[in-house]
Write a protein that holds these residues in place. Structure first.
Motif, PDB file in Angstrom:
ATOM      1  N   CYS A 278       0.748  -1.171  -0.022  1.00  0.00           N
ATOM      2  CA  CYS A 278       0.062   0.213  -0.089  1.00  0.00           C
ATOM      3  C   CYS A 278       0.818   1.235  -0.046  1.00  0.00           C
ATOM      4  O   CYS A 278       0.765   2.067  -0.820  1.00  0.00           O
ATOM      5  CB  CYS A 278      -1.020   0.022   1.140  1.00  0.00           C
ATOM      6  SG  CYS A 278      -2.255  -1.319   1.305  1.00  0.00           S
TER       7      CYS A 278
ATOM      8  N   SER B  50       1.640  -6.480  -6.561  1.00  0.00           N
ATOM      9  CA  SER B  50       0.655  -6.314  -5.957  1.00  0.00           C
ATOM     10  C   SER B  50      -0.871  -6.944  -6.319  1.00  0.00           C
ATOM     11  O   SER B  50      -1.702  -7.471  -5.532  1.00  0.00           O
ATOM     12  CB  SER B  50       0.264  -4.707  -5.958  1.00  0.00           C
ATOM     13  OG  SER B  50       1.163  -3.863  -5.282  1.00  0.00           O
TER      14      SER B  50
ATOM     15  N   ASP C 110      -6.479  -3.385   5.462  1.00  0.00           N
ATOM     16  CA  ASP C 110      -5.235  -3.256   4.533  1.00  0.00           C
ATOM     17  C   ASP C 110      -5.512  -3.984   3.508  1.00  0.00           C
ATOM     18  O   ASP C 110      -5.005  -3.235   2.268  1.00  0.00           O
ATOM     19  CB  ASP C 110      -4.186  -4.017   5.521  1.00  0.00           C
ATOM     20  CG  ASP C 110      -3.705  -3.200   6.586  1.00  0.00           C
ATOM     21  OD1 ASP C 110      -4.011  -1.768   6.478  1.00  0.00           O
ATOM     22  OD2 ASP C 110      -3.246  -3.953   7.518  1.00  0.00           O
TER      23      ASP C 110
ATOM     24  N   GLN D 271      -7.599  -1.903   1.181  1.00  0.00           N
ATOM     25  CA  GLN D 271      -6.827  -0.550   0.538  1.00  0.00           C
ATOM     26  C   GLN D 271      -5.951  -1.087  -0.409  1.00  0.00           C
ATOM     27  O   GLN D 271      -5.952  -0.361  -1.500  1.00  0.00           O
ATOM     28  CB  GLN D 271      -6.073   0.027   1.835  1.00  0.00           C
ATOM     29  CG  GLN D 271      -5.246   1.216   1.390  1.00  0.00           C
ATOM     30  CD  GLN D 271      -4.612   1.925   2.315  1.00  0.00           C
ATOM     31  OE1 GLN D 271      -4.463   1.394   3.386  1.00  0.00           O
ATOM     32  NE2 GLN D 271      -3.887   3.037   2.002  1.00  0.00           N
ATOM     33  N   LEU D 272      -5.340  -2.193  -0.448  1.00  0.00           N
ATOM     34  CA  LEU D 272      -4.139  -2.602  -1.454  1.00  0.00           C
ATOM     35  C   LEU D 272      -5.058  -2.796  -2.727  1.00  0.00           C
ATOM     36  O   LEU D 272      -4.744  -2.479  -3.890  1.00  0.00           O
ATOM     37  CB  LEU D 272      -3.549  -3.933  -1.085  1.00  0.00           C
ATOM     38  CG  LEU D 272      -2.830  -4.436  -2.076  1.00  0.00           C
ATOM     39  CD1 LEU D 272      -1.521  -3.342  -2.502  1.00  0.00           C
ATOM     40  CD2 LEU D 272      -1.977  -5.790  -1.460  1.00  0.00           C
TER      41      LEU D 272
ATOM     42  N   LEU E 237      -6.129   0.243  -4.592  1.00  0.00           N
ATOM     43  CA  LEU E 237      -4.803   0.943  -5.172  1.00  0.00           C
ATOM     44  C   LEU E 237      -4.561   0.321  -6.549  1.00  0.00           C
ATOM     45  O   LEU E 237      -4.382   0.746  -7.480  1.00  0.00           O
ATOM     46  CB  LEU E 237      -3.530   0.897  -4.167  1.00  0.00           C
ATOM     47  CG  LEU E 237      -3.761   1.850  -3.006  1.00  0.00           C
ATOM     48  CD1 LEU E 237      -2.774   1.552  -2.051  1.00  0.00           C
ATOM     49  CD2 LEU E 237      -3.783   3.142  -3.608  1.00  0.00           C
TER      50      LEU E 237
END
Length: 148
Positions: free
Chosen positions: A48, A120, A136, A139-140, A143
């Motif tokens: 992230c 990712s 988390d 969020q990744l 992104l």
């Protein structure tokens, strides 16, 4: 390109009782691995941070500095935008007084962005396969979707 720039091994992912996810993540250029071969750290949180940092490099002016932190240990990478499409990566170890540069590499920002994006996406796929969802991981995933 100097071989693999970023290694993230989805087969090493582990989730602890608090929901934190760790796994192997490290930079590799030829025989140089940073922080070291098979470095295990909080991979989701780190990715992230790194996705945000490379995004900053893309849109910033020449001379801008960003840092790619690891959560464990005294290691981090300082990226300095050295041209419109280039970045100098300095691989650093914090010391009591300052830091020590262990290596430096000049690469294209797109190569760095591609490497971070590839790892990712691979990690997000494995998180889905394992059905692991935390703030988390969400969020990744967000992104990764924005980068496509």
């Amino acid at each position: 390109m100097l071989g693999p720039i970023l290694v993230g091994d989805e087969s090493t992912l582990e989730k602890n009782q608090y929901g934190s996810i760790t796994g192997e993540i490290y930079f590799q250029f030829e025989n140089f691995c940073f922080p070291e071969l098979r470095w295990n750290d909080f991979i989701v949180v780190i990715l992230c941070w790194w996705n945000k940092a490379v995004g900053t490099l893309e849109v910033s002016s020449v001379g801008t500095t960003v840092e790619f932190h690891f959560m464990d240990g005294p290691f981090y990478v300082r990226g300095v935008k050295s041209g419109e499409e280039k970045v100098t990566l300095n691989f650093l170890r914090r010391k009591i007084e300052g830091f020590e540069i262990l290596a430096s590499r000049d690469i294209e920002i797109d190569s760095l962005k591609t490497a971070i994006g590839k790892v990712s996406r691979k990690i997000v796929r494995e998180l889905h396969r394992k059905n692991w969802s935390t703030n988390d991981t969400e969020q990744l995933e967000s992104l990764v979707r924005k980068r496509r």
